[in-house]
Design a protein around this motif. Structure first.
Motif, mmCIF file in Angstrom:
data_model
loop_
_atom_site.group_PDB
_atom_site.id
_atom_site.type_symbol
_atom_site.label_atom_id
_atom_site.label_comp_id
_atom_site.label_asym_id
_atom_site.label_seq_id
_atom_site.Cartn_x
_atom_site.Cartn_y
_atom_site.Cartn_z
ATOM 1 N N ASN A 95 36.599 18.058 4.115
ATOM 2 C CA ASN A 95 35.960 17.356 3.004
ATOM 3 C C ASN A 95 35.578 15.945 3.456
ATOM 4 O O ASN A 95 36.356 15.258 4.125
ATOM 5 C CB ASN A 95 36.901 17.274 1.800
ATOM 6 C CG ASN A 95 37.344 18.647 1.322
ATOM 7 O OD1 ASN A 95 36.515 19.498 1.015
ATOM 8 N ND2 ASN A 95 38.660 18.866 1.284
ATOM 9 N N THR A 96 34.395 15.528 3.076
ATOM 10 C CA THR A 96 33.927 14.203 3.489
ATOM 11 C C THR A 96 33.428 13.403 2.287
ATOM 12 O O THR A 96 33.021 13.965 1.260
ATOM 13 C CB THR A 96 32.773 14.302 4.510
ATOM 14 O OG1 THR A 96 31.648 14.938 3.895
ATOM 15 C CG2 THR A 96 33.196 15.062 5.747
ATOM 16 N N SER A 97 33.447 12.106 2.452
ATOM 17 C CA SER A 97 32.839 11.192 1.479
ATOM 18 C C SER A 97 32.310 9.991 2.248
ATOM 19 O O SER A 97 32.787 9.666 3.336
ATOM 20 C CB SER A 97 33.849 10.745 0.416
ATOM 21 O OG SER A 97 34.906 10.012 1.002
ATOM 22 N N SER A 98 31.303 9.363 1.680
ATOM 23 C CA SER A 98 30.675 8.209 2.331
ATOM 24 C C SER A 98 30.462 7.091 1.333
ATOM 25 O O SER A 98 30.336 7.316 0.113
ATOM 26 C CB SER A 98 29.316 8.595 2.948
ATOM 27 O OG SER A 98 29.475 9.554 3.962
ATOM 28 N N SER A 99 30.389 5.885 1.857
ATOM 29 C CA SER A 99 30.095 4.714 1.035
ATOM 30 C C SER A 99 29.352 3.708 1.909
ATOM 31 O O SER A 99 29.583 3.639 3.125
ATOM 32 C CB SER A 99 31.384 4.102 0.479
ATOM 33 O OG SER A 99 31.101 3.066 -0.437
ATOM 34 N N ILE A 100 28.452 2.948 1.308
ATOM 35 C CA ILE A 100 27.630 2.028 2.096
ATOM 36 C C ILE A 100 27.670 0.621 1.499
ATOM 37 O O ILE A 100 27.983 0.425 0.319
ATOM 38 C CB ILE A 100 26.162 2.489 2.172
ATOM 39 C CG1 ILE A 100 25.505 2.490 0.788
ATOM 40 C CG2 ILE A 100 26.050 3.855 2.813
ATOM 41 C CD1 ILE A 100 24.008 2.741 0.813
ATOM 42 N N PHE A 101 27.377 -0.342 2.347
ATOM 43 C CA PHE A 101 27.076 -1.701 1.903
ATOM 44 C C PHE A 101 25.986 -2.244 2.827
ATOM 45 O O PHE A 101 25.664 -1.630 3.863
ATOM 46 C CB PHE A 101 28.319 -2.590 1.896
ATOM 47 C CG PHE A 101 28.873 -2.936 3.245
ATOM 48 C CD1 PHE A 101 28.542 -4.129 3.877
ATOM 49 C CD2 PHE A 101 29.748 -2.067 3.897
ATOM 50 C CE1 PHE A 101 29.057 -4.439 5.122
ATOM 51 C CE2 PHE A 101 30.277 -2.377 5.137
ATOM 52 C CZ PHE A 101 29.929 -3.572 5.760
ATOM 53 N N THR A 102 25.402 -3.378 2.458
ATOM 54 C CA THR A 102 24.265 -3.933 3.194
ATOM 55 C C THR A 102 24.634 -5.250 3.852
ATOM 56 O O THR A 102 25.248 -6.120 3.217
ATOM 57 C CB THR A 102 23.058 -4.169 2.252
ATOM 58 O OG1 THR A 102 22.715 -2.931 1.629
ATOM 59 C CG2 THR A 102 21.857 -4.697 3.013
ATOM 60 N N VAL A 103 24.243 -5.377 5.118
ATOM 61 C CA VAL A 103 24.345 -6.655 5.830
ATOM 62 C C VAL A 103 22.936 -7.242 5.899
ATOM 63 O O VAL A 103 22.025 -6.618 6.457
ATOM 64 C CB VAL A 103 24.916 -6.480 7.246
ATOM 65 C CG1 VAL A 103 24.810 -7.796 8.031
ATOM 66 C CG2 VAL A 103 26.358 -6.013 7.185
ATOM 67 N N THR A 104 22.757 -8.418 5.308
ATOM 68 C CA THR A 104 21.461 -9.090 5.308
ATOM 69 C C THR A 104 21.556 -10.360 6.132
ATOM 70 O O THR A 104 22.374 -11.236 5.845
ATOM 71 C CB THR A 104 21.008 -9.441 3.879
ATOM 72 O OG1 THR A 104 20.911 -8.238 3.110
ATOM 73 C CG2 THR A 104 19.654 -10.139 3.891
ATOM 74 N N VAL A 105 20.720 -10.445 7.159
ATOM 75 C CA VAL A 105 20.642 -11.648 7.997
ATOM 76 C C VAL A 105 19.340 -12.370 7.654
ATOM 77 O O VAL A 105 18.251 -11.797 7.797
ATOM 78 C CB VAL A 105 20.698 -11.309 9.492
ATOM 79 C CG1 VAL A 105 20.597 -12.581 10.334
ATOM 80 C CG2 VAL A 105 21.992 -10.569 9.819
ATOM 81 N N LEU A 106 19.480 -13.603 7.175
ATOM 82 C CA LEU A 106 18.317 -14.375 6.735
ATOM 83 C C LEU A 106 17.768 -15.231 7.872
ATOM 84 O O LEU A 106 18.521 -15.795 8.670
ATOM 85 C CB LEU A 106 18.700 -15.277 5.563
ATOM 86 C CG LEU A 106 19.246 -14.586 4.313
ATOM 87 C CD1 LEU A 106 19.661 -15.628 3.284
ATOM 88 C CD2 LEU A 106 18.199 -13.648 3.716
ATOM 89 N N ASP A 107 16.447 -15.333 7.915
ATOM 90 C CA ASP A 107 15.770 -16.224 8.862
ATOM 91 C C ASP A 107 15.286 -17.442 8.090
ATOM 92 O O ASP A 107 14.374 -17.342 7.270
ATOM 93 C CB ASP A 107 14.585 -15.505 9.510
ATOM 94 C CG ASP A 107 13.736 -16.446 10.365
ATOM 95 O OD1 ASP A 107 14.254 -17.506 10.780
ATOM 96 O OD2 ASP A 107 12.562 -16.114 10.615
ATOM 97 N N GLN A 108 15.903 -18.587 8.334
ATOM 98 C CA GLN A 108 15.485 -19.825 7.671
ATOM 99 C C GLN A 108 14.901 -20.823 8.673
ATOM 100 O O GLN A 108 14.728 -21.999 8.363
ATOM 101 C CB GLN A 108 16.671 -20.447 6.929
ATOM 102 C CG GLN A 108 17.162 -19.590 5.771
ATOM 103 C CD GLN A 108 18.267 -20.235 4.960
ATOM 104 O OE1 GLN A 108 18.813 -21.267 5.342
ATOM 105 N NE2 GLN A 108 18.605 -19.628 3.838
#
Length: 267
Positions: A95-108
């Motif tokens: 049995n499997t499960s997945s979860s995600i999140f986002t890494v955002t790298v900003l260019d300033q």
């Protein structure tokens, strides 16, 4: 898993019989991933096109043994933009499960404009008060890419006499802008001309005088940039003495170019 259940029975003579059956419990629940990181947003360091990003590792709970892993590296270098990080947990039952999140790298960081032209100096086009200036286009670079690099006046434009500033503006893929400028100098080296100059004049002295009065029509100035009204060292209608007198007209344009013409008056 599977459990064996055994039944036994015994008679008065000590004879024993046993029978068994099995109970199998199937695990159909996927592991539950706990403490997933929230979305992470960081600014790329100056001069860098990525940023090192770390987070607290999540965990998973399940009835049986399980593993949890990620498709990205915790503490790795992440490029400018959005990166999805996926954690997957799997138990021994598959049995499997997945979860995600986002890494955002900003260019300033502002884009960099390179190879800007030095001061461009040109002469006016013959007969015109304008000069055409051309130059090699500059370049621009940025980690986010360049969406546009435009001048406020393009190469090949006609520029007026004097100094004009040309500005290039670069916009990168993140919307950061930067500007750089250079100067176009247009020089007027074309001298004005005098038109309608009086011809040389010869006349007799007036009775009883040692000279004579002469009137003439004034000349005009012709110039690519509008020269001044001509001036002379002797005015029309003046008294000229016996002999030959040289009359000089001069005119000057806004750039300081001067032209002179003469005619003679002989009494």
């Amino acid at each position: 898993g599977t459990t064996v259940v055994t039944y036994s029975t015994e008679d008065p003579s000590g004879n024993i019989s046993t029978e068994i059956f099995t109970v199998t419990v199937d695990d159909v629940d996927a592991p539950v991933i706990d403490s997933m990181p929230v979305d992470i947003e960081v600014v790329a360091p100056e001069g860098s096109c990525d940023a090192v990003v770390s987070w607290l590792e999540p965990s998973a709970t399940d009835c049986i043994s399980h593993e949890i892993s990620s498709d990205e590296v915790n503490g790795g270098a992440y490029p400018i933009g959005d990166t999805l990080v996926t954690y997957t947990a799997i138990d021994l039952s598959g049995n499997t499960s997945s979860s995600i999140f986002t890494v955002t790298v900003l260019d300033q960081e502002q884009p960099e404009i390179a190879e800007m032209p030095a001061t461009v100096q040109v002469d006016t086009t013959a007969g015109s008060c304008l000069g055409v200036a051309t130059w090699t286009e500059p370049t621009a670079s940025d980690c986010s890419g360049i969406s546009s690099l435009v001048p406020d006046q393009p190469s090949g434009t006609e520029f007026p006499v004097g100094s004009t500033e040309v500005t290039y503006t670069a916009i990168d893929g993140s919307g950061n802008t930067s500007s750089a400028s250079f100067t176009v100098m247009v020089m007027d080296e074309e001298s004005p001309q005098l038109a309608g100059m009086p011809a040389d004049a010869t006349l007799d002295n007036e009775a009883g005088l040692c000279g004579a009065i002469l009137n003439w029509g004034e000349p005009t100035s012709i110039d690519n940039c509008q020269a001044s009204v001509p001036t002379s060292d002797i005015a029309s209608g003046s008294m000229f003495s016996i002999g030959t007198t040289v009359v000089t007209y001069s005119t000057e344009d806004p750039s300081g170019n001067i032209s002179t013409e003469i005619f003679t008056v002989t009494v």
